[in-house]
Every structure is written in C-alpha cells, then in structure tokens.
Design an enzyme around this catalytic site. Structure first.
Site, PDB file in Angstrom:
ATOM      1  N   LYS A 169       0.849  -1.213   0.000  1.00 43.06           N
ATOM      2  CA  LYS A 169       0.000   0.000   0.000  1.00 43.06           C
ATOM      3  C   LYS A 169       0.873   1.247   0.000  1.00 43.06           C
ATOM      4  O   LYS A 169       2.014   1.245   0.471  1.00 43.06           O
ATOM      5  CB  LYS A 169      -0.952   0.033   1.198  1.00 43.06           C
ATOM      6  CG  LYS A 169      -0.302   0.196   2.587  1.00 43.06           C
ATOM      7  CD  LYS A 169      -0.061   1.625   3.021  1.00 43.06           C
ATOM      8  CE  LYS A 169       0.821   1.672   4.260  1.00 43.06           C
ATOM      9  NZ  LYS A 169       1.631   2.811   4.490  1.00 43.06           N
ATOM     10  N   ALA A 211      10.221  -2.897   6.349  1.00 46.53           N
ATOM     11  CA  ALA A 211      10.306  -1.571   6.990  1.00 46.53           C
ATOM     12  C   ALA A 211      10.420  -0.448   5.962  1.00 46.53           C
ATOM     13  O   ALA A 211      11.205   0.485   6.108  1.00 46.53           O
ATOM     14  CB  ALA A 211      11.496  -1.515   7.957  1.00 46.53           C
ATOM     15  N   LEU A 218       5.611   0.515   3.057  1.00 42.55           N
ATOM     16  CA  LEU A 218       4.645  -0.052   2.104  1.00 42.55           C
ATOM     17  C   LEU A 218       3.743  -1.089   2.775  1.00 42.55           C
ATOM     18  O   LEU A 218       2.995  -1.798   2.097  1.00 42.55           O
ATOM     19  CB  LEU A 218       5.395  -0.712   0.936  1.00 42.55           C
ATOM     20  CG  LEU A 218       6.222   0.221   0.047  1.00 42.55           C
ATOM     21  CD1 LEU A 218       7.126  -0.593  -0.880  1.00 42.55           C
ATOM     22  CD2 LEU A 218       5.319   1.118  -0.782  1.00 42.55           C
ATOM     23  N   ALA A 219       3.860  -1.206   4.091  1.00 42.02           N
ATOM     24  CA  ALA A 219       3.024  -2.127   4.885  1.00 42.02           C
ATOM     25  C   ALA A 219       3.228  -3.592   4.516  1.00 42.02           C
ATOM     26  O   ALA A 219       2.280  -4.386   4.562  1.00 42.02           O
ATOM     27  CB  ALA A 219       1.545  -1.743   4.793  1.00 42.02           C
ATOM     28  N   GLY A 220       4.456  -3.957   4.183  1.00 44.62           N
ATOM     29  CA  GLY A 220       4.732  -5.345   3.792  1.00 44.62           C
ATOM     30  C   GLY A 220       4.370  -6.348   4.891  1.00 44.62           C
ATOM     31  O   GLY A 220       3.734  -7.365   4.613  1.00 44.62           O
ATOM     32  N   ALA A 267       0.700  -6.594   5.137  1.00 45.78           N
ATOM     33  CA  ALA A 267       0.187  -7.325   3.975  1.00 45.78           C
ATOM     34  C   ALA A 267       0.307  -8.832   4.220  1.00 45.78           C
ATOM     35  O   ALA A 267      -0.636  -9.601   3.945  1.00 45.78           O
ATOM     36  CB  ALA A 267       0.973  -6.929   2.724  1.00 45.78           C
ATOM     37  N   ASP A 272      -2.588  -1.216   9.634  1.00 46.37           N
ATOM     38  CA  ASP A 272      -2.788  -1.277   8.179  1.00 46.37           C
ATOM     39  C   ASP A 272      -3.380  -2.612   7.713  1.00 46.37           C
ATOM     40  O   ASP A 272      -3.695  -2.763   6.533  1.00 46.37           O
ATOM     41  CB  ASP A 272      -1.447  -1.096   7.447  1.00 46.37           C
ATOM     42  CG  ASP A 272      -0.823   0.262   7.693  1.00 46.37           C
ATOM     43  OD1 ASP A 272      -1.559   1.232   7.951  1.00 46.37           O
ATOM     44  OD2 ASP A 272       0.425   0.348   7.623  1.00 46.37           O
TER      45      ASP A 272
END
Ligand code: C5P
Length: 318
Positions: free
Chosen positions: A29, A116, A119-121, A124, A156
């Site tokens: 994201k 980190a 991108l909200a890995g 996700a 997120d």
C-alpha cells in the site's frame, strides 16, 4: 458463535472447502494522503489517510501440516525473524484461537515488498495469512470478520484485506472504500537501502512539531477524494500529501535526492510512502513510468525500482 473443534470436524471442513494447499497474493500500500493528528494515550496517533493498494505483491502459500511453521524467500530473507514475533504466525494463531481449530500449517512467504519500507509489507503478509489459513482450515469467515482480527494485528492490516482505494481513520484500522470509477494510476516505486522504524518516524514528527519545525499539516482528505473522482493524474499529483514525510526526510536526508531525481525524470509528483523510506512517484502514463524508472536506476539513488499500477484488490486466493 464458533463451536469448539473436534477431531471429526476435519471431514466437515473439507466438505466446506478446506484444501491441502492454498496460495494468496497480497499487494503493498501507499498513502495518497496521510494526515497525522495528536498522540493518543494508547501510544498511537489519530490519523486520517487515503490508502491505495499497488501492484507490488507478496505471496503466501499455506499447506496442511501437524505443526505451525514459516519459511520465506525473496526480500528480507535472513533479516526477517521467522519466530512467533512474525506477524504471519501471529495472524495464523489469532485466527486459530478465534475459530478454535489447531494452528497447524506449513507457511511459505515469497516476499517482493521491502521490509520496513513504508509499504506495509508486514501488514500485507498478516492479511495474506488470515485469508490463506481461513481457506486452508475451511473456516469461512467474511472479510469483515477477518478485519476484526486484522485490526488487532496492526493498523494497516484491515485495509490490506480489502485493497483498492479507501479512507482509513482512527489509528488507520477503520476502513471505508472510496467510491470512484475505476482508474489505473501508474506508479514508480523507489526502494531505499535499509528501512525506517515506523514508531521512530512518528516520534520524529512529534519532535519536529514540538520544536515548531514541522511544516503545516496536510489537512483533511477532501481535496484528494475530489482529485480521484476527476481521474486526472495531474490533479491527483497536486493533492498528494504525507505528514510523515518531513519526519522521514529528517531521519534520512538523502531521500530528498530520490524525490528530486524522480520529478526531474518526468514524474508528476514524488512522495515518501507512509513512514518511508520508500518513495513513490505518480506518472501520467505507462511510458513515462518506464522512463522515470530507468532514470532512477541510472541516477543510482536507490536500491531497487519497481513499476506498479494502482488500485489493485487486497489479499486474494490465486
Ligand atoms: O499498528 P502498527 O503495529 O503497524 O503500528 C506500529 C507503530 O507505529 C505503533 O506502535 C506506533 O508507534 C506507530 N503508529 C502510530 N499511530 C498510528 C499507527 C502507528 O503512532 N496511527
């Protein structure tokens, strides 16, 4: 209410669709707009954001097993802890506890979303684990039911179950979709060397604000929502904004060079994604995106460059 699991239930679950192996794809994201309010007593900041899912994906495979294990390859291999602190395992356990089934699965994560990176890995991957284990174990929770578990795992995570473009409020966990005609937006993603800690970036913003050194806040999302409806990338570029950007730039001044390089190469706007340090660039079309990506690679200002369209759907079985 969910019944307690009993040994014979496995037959019932397989009739309801439990499978031997499932694969889930989940996007990264970006925050098209991120307005950060004051620090709350619970340690989170009140935010108002517009989330946007982009086509840079992690993949989680879940197989039947008689213990819970996690392996991985790709981005962050060797750096990301695969013990119980990992959000994927926490998500699987939370779902198992909720549904009263044994938390048994062999999970494998193929990561393309940097660690980190803003991108909200990690979030996700937690969303992917909820969807994958729900299917593997034949539980059949709705997206809204999964979103309740998701909110406990991270701010997120609920958005990444849904994807698309959505407004996030509270600490980000309260999500409502933006209703606009589908439009493809062309993004270039510049991945930095090393990550930034989200709590540290929020703390840096508080410090800058207390010192009177932060720029004015980006304000409410109305302008951004109007821009999305106009479906004009030039207009959207003018409405992008992120209160965390000055804090990320304060901690990592070299990001200014990345932002400048992307805009000089033809991007309509550059933006630090979430808490950074990934920078994203909005471009008018696929051809310009390609040119911006090539220019960023040639300028040697970041570790990796990806092309990614938005908005895409959230965590889905493939
Ligand atoms: O929710 P999540 O675990 O992803 O948040 C990580 C950290 O980021 C929090 O512990 C908090 O320090 C910071 N944060 C915040 N306000 C938010 C979201 C996150 O201060 N709305």
């Amino acid at each position: 209410m969910t019944e307690a699991w009993r040994p014979g239930d496995d037959d019932e679950r397989s009739r309801r669709g439990a499978r031997g192996s499932v694969k889930v794809r989940v996007p990264a994201k970006v925050n098209l707009r991120l307005a950060v309010g004051p620090l709350r007593p619970d340690g989170y900041h009140e935010i108002s954001t517009v989330y946007h899912a982009i086509g840079l994906y992690d993949e989680l495979t879940a197989r039947r097993a008689d213990t819970l294990t996690l392996t991985m390859d790709g981005e962050g291999t060797g750096e990301l802890a695969l013990d119980d602190s990992n959000l994927v395992l926490r998500a699987a356990r939370a779902l198992a506890t909720h549904a009263r089934v044994p938390a048994h699965a062999r999970l494998h994560l193929r990561k393309a979303i940097p660690l980190a990176g803003g991108l909200a890995g990690g979030s996700a991957d937690a969303a992917a684990a909820l969807v994958a284990c729900d299917e593997l174990w034949g539980i059949g929770l709705s997206r809204d039911e999964l979103a309740v578990l998701a909110a406990d795992l991270g701010s997120d995570v609920p958005f990444l179950l849904h994807g698309g473009t959505a407004v996030g409020t509270g600490r980000g966990e309260s999500v409502s979709p933006v209703l606009a005609r589908p439009t493809t937006w062309h993004w270039v993603v510049a991945v930095a060397d090393g990550g930034l800690s989200t709590p540290q970036v929020y703390a840096e913003l508080d410090r800058l604000r207390a010192a009177g050194a932060a720029p004015p806040p980006v304000g409410p999302a109305d302008e951004l929502l109007t821009a999305l409806r106009q479906r004009d990338p030039q207009v959207l570029a003018g409405a992008l904004g992120n209160d965390l950007q000055p804090a990320a730039l304060s901690l990592r001044p070299a990001l200014t060079k990345v932002l400048d390089a992307g805009v000089a190469a033809g991007a309509l706007a550059g933006l630090v994604s979430g808490s950074g340090p990934t920078c994203v660039f909005l471009t008018p079309d696929a051809g310009t995106a390609q040119a911006v990506a090539q220019a960023l690679e040639a300028a040697d200002v970041c570790r990796a460059v990806h092309l990614a369209n938005g908005a895409v759907v959230g965590a889905r079985l493939v």
